[in-house]
Design a protein around this motif. Structure first.
Motif, PDB file in Angstrom:
ATOM      1  N   UNK A 101      30.487  81.254   7.626  1.00 26.19           N
ATOM      2  CA  UNK A 101      30.459  80.330   6.455  1.00 26.19           C
ATOM      3  C   UNK A 101      31.921  80.053   6.377  1.00 26.19           C
ATOM      4  N   UNK A 102      32.081  79.063   5.305  1.00 27.63           N
ATOM      5  CA  UNK A 102      33.439  78.697   4.931  1.00 27.63           C
ATOM      6  C   UNK A 102      33.657  77.653   3.835  1.00 27.63           C
ATOM      7  N   UNK A 103      34.792  77.417   3.506  1.00 24.27           N
ATOM      8  CA  UNK A 103      35.252  76.552   2.426  1.00 24.27           C
ATOM      9  C   UNK A 103      35.004  75.213   3.007  1.00 24.27           C
ATOM     10  N   UNK A 104      34.570  74.239   1.861  1.00 26.31           N
ATOM     11  CA  UNK A 104      34.382  72.910   2.166  1.00 26.31           C
ATOM     12  C   UNK A 104      35.520  72.152   2.926  1.00 26.31           C
ATOM     13  N   UNK A 105      35.360  71.345   4.082  1.00 32.13           N
ATOM     14  CA  UNK A 105      36.497  70.739   4.496  1.00 32.13           C
ATOM     15  C   UNK A 105      36.126  69.133   4.259  1.00 32.13           C
ATOM     16  N   UNK A 106      34.842  68.812   3.819  1.00 29.62           N
ATOM     17  CA  UNK A 106      34.337  67.589   3.890  1.00 29.62           C
ATOM     18  C   UNK A 106      33.573  67.398   2.428  1.00 29.62           C
TER      19      UNK A 106
ATOM     20  N   UNK B  60      42.518  74.771  19.358  1.00 26.21           N
ATOM     21  CA  UNK B  60      41.890  76.111  18.421  1.00 26.21           C
ATOM     22  C   UNK B  60      40.776  75.630  17.364  1.00 26.21           C
ATOM     23  N   UNK B  61      40.460  74.487  17.140  1.00 29.85           N
ATOM     24  CA  UNK B  61      39.272  74.025  16.636  1.00 29.85           C
ATOM     25  C   UNK B  61      37.960  74.495  16.949  1.00 29.85           C
ATOM     26  N   UNK B  62      37.610  74.909  18.316  1.00 27.86           N
ATOM     27  CA  UNK B  62      36.452  75.568  18.640  1.00 27.86           C
ATOM     28  C   UNK B  62      36.287  77.066  18.070  1.00 27.86           C
ATOM     29  N   UNK B  63      37.502  77.663  18.184  1.00 31.49           N
ATOM     30  CA  UNK B  63      37.316  79.075  17.630  1.00 31.49           C
ATOM     31  C   UNK B  63      37.038  78.873  16.124  1.00 31.49           C
ATOM     32  N   UNK B  64      37.777  78.109  15.345  1.00 34.27           N
ATOM     33  CA  UNK B  64      37.853  77.851  13.857  1.00 34.27           C
ATOM     34  C   UNK B  64      36.246  77.393  13.597  1.00 34.27           C
ATOM     35  N   UNK B  65      35.691  76.480  14.111  1.00 30.46           N
ATOM     36  CA  UNK B  65      34.264  76.110  14.157  1.00 30.46           C
ATOM     37  C   UNK B  65      33.530  77.259  14.507  1.00 30.46           C
ATOM     38  N   UNK B  66      33.350  77.865  15.481  1.00 28.33           N
ATOM     39  CA  UNK B  66      32.569  79.081  15.762  1.00 28.33           C
ATOM     40  C   UNK B  66      32.530  79.828  15.017  1.00 28.33           C
ATOM     41  N   UNK B  67      33.689  80.332  14.031  1.00 28.73           N
ATOM     42  CA  UNK B  67      33.655  81.446  13.298  1.00 28.73           C
ATOM     43  C   UNK B  67      33.227  80.748  11.819  1.00 28.73           C
TER      44      UNK B  67
ATOM     45  N   UNK C 287      30.880  62.770  13.362  1.00 28.77           N
ATOM     46  CA  UNK C 287      32.236  62.945  12.672  1.00 28.77           C
ATOM     47  C   UNK C 287      32.726  64.010  12.721  1.00 28.77           C
ATOM     48  N   UNK C 288      32.083  65.207  12.981  1.00 28.87           N
ATOM     49  CA  UNK C 288      32.734  66.653  13.436  1.00 28.87           C
ATOM     50  C   UNK C 288      33.548  66.526  14.638  1.00 28.87           C
ATOM     51  N   UNK C 289      32.862  65.920  15.622  1.00 26.40           N
ATOM     52  CA  UNK C 289      33.364  65.801  17.035  1.00 26.40           C
ATOM     53  C   UNK C 289      34.867  64.862  17.107  1.00 26.40           C
ATOM     54  N   UNK C 290      34.589  63.619  16.170  1.00 26.66           N
ATOM     55  CA  UNK C 290      35.968  62.824  16.232  1.00 26.66           C
ATOM     56  C   UNK C 290      36.918  63.557  15.759  1.00 26.66           C
ATOM     57  N   UNK C 291      36.634  64.301  14.401  1.00 28.39           N
ATOM     58  CA  UNK C 291      37.847  64.911  13.724  1.00 28.39           C
ATOM     59  C   UNK C 291      38.492  66.068  14.594  1.00 28.39           C
ATOM     60  N   UNK C 292      37.654  66.957  15.284  1.00 28.17           N
ATOM     61  CA  UNK C 292      38.085  68.385  16.012  1.00 28.17           C
ATOM     62  C   UNK C 292      38.017  68.160  17.395  1.00 28.17           C
TER      63      UNK C 292
ATOM     64  N   UNK D 265      32.388  68.585  -1.448  1.00 31.44           N
ATOM     65  CA  UNK D 265      32.331  69.565  -2.095  1.00 31.44           C
ATOM     66  C   UNK D 265      31.217  70.813  -1.607  1.00 31.44           C
ATOM     67  N   UNK D 266      30.526  70.512  -0.413  1.00 32.90           N
ATOM     68  CA  UNK D 266      29.575  71.392   0.055  1.00 32.90           C
ATOM     69  C   UNK D 266      30.302  72.645   1.087  1.00 32.90           C
ATOM     70  N   UNK D 267      30.135  73.585   0.867  1.00 31.73           N
ATOM     71  CA  UNK D 267      30.622  74.681   1.702  1.00 31.73           C
ATOM     72  C   UNK D 267      29.593  75.066   2.906  1.00 31.73           C
ATOM     73  N   UNK D 268      30.183  75.266   3.915  1.00 36.01           N
ATOM     74  CA  UNK D 268      29.216  75.732   4.823  1.00 36.01           C
ATOM     75  C   UNK D 268      28.677  77.241   4.654  1.00 36.01           C
ATOM     76  N   UNK D 269      27.293  77.495   4.706  1.00 39.69           N
ATOM     77  CA  UNK D 269      26.928  78.807   4.234  1.00 39.69           C
ATOM     78  C   UNK D 269      26.918  79.682   5.572  1.00 39.69           C
ATOM     79  N   UNK D 270      27.004  80.951   5.423  1.00 35.56           N
ATOM     80  CA  UNK D 270      27.032  81.684   6.577  1.00 35.56           C
ATOM     81  C   UNK D 270      25.733  81.821   7.147  1.00 35.56           C
ATOM     82  N   UNK D 271      25.666  82.009   8.293  1.00 34.55           N
ATOM     83  CA  UNK D 271      24.549  81.990   9.541  1.00 34.55           C
ATOM     84  C   UNK D 271      23.408  82.814   8.746  1.00 34.55           C
TER      85      UNK D 271
END
Length: 95
Positions: A60-65, A48-55, A38-43, A67-73
């Motif tokens: 970490x970052x807010x939820x795009x899918x 610039x998606x690669x840079x955003x996803x790498x960051x 799903x992530x691959x299909x969307x991005x 309610x669950x946010x991505x926790x920091x590494x």
């Protein structure tokens, strides 16, 4: 090695394990977070998606899918270098 179906680049198994990716993601079905496919299909074709996803992988970052946010590494398994984040993102986008 990893047992998931890989369509593009080989799975960076050590990074996937270190960052506990499979705690929330699966290859081909939503779980606690979207599937890698799903992530691959969307991005995959988004500029610039690669840079955003790498960051997002590193910081970490807010939820795009849902309610669950991505926790920091550091909350997932330890610091993640820019190079390792790039490796993971390129693998995900190759699904």
């Amino acid at each position: 090695m990893g047992t998931g179906v890989v369509h593009g680049e080989p799975e960076p198994t050590a990074l996937v394990d270190q960052q506990h990716c499979m705690f929330c993601h699966m290859h081909d079905a939503p779980f606690l977070a979207p599937s890698f496919q799903q992530i691959a299909e969307r991005y995959r074709d988004m500029p610039n998606a690669s840079r955003m996803l790498e960051q997002k992988l590193r910081l970490g970052g807010k939820a795009h899918w849902g309610d669950m946010a991505m926790p920091a590494a550091v909350e997932r398994g330890g610091p993640l270098s820019a190079e390792d984040a790039h490796t993971l993102v390129q693998w995900v986008l190759s699904q």
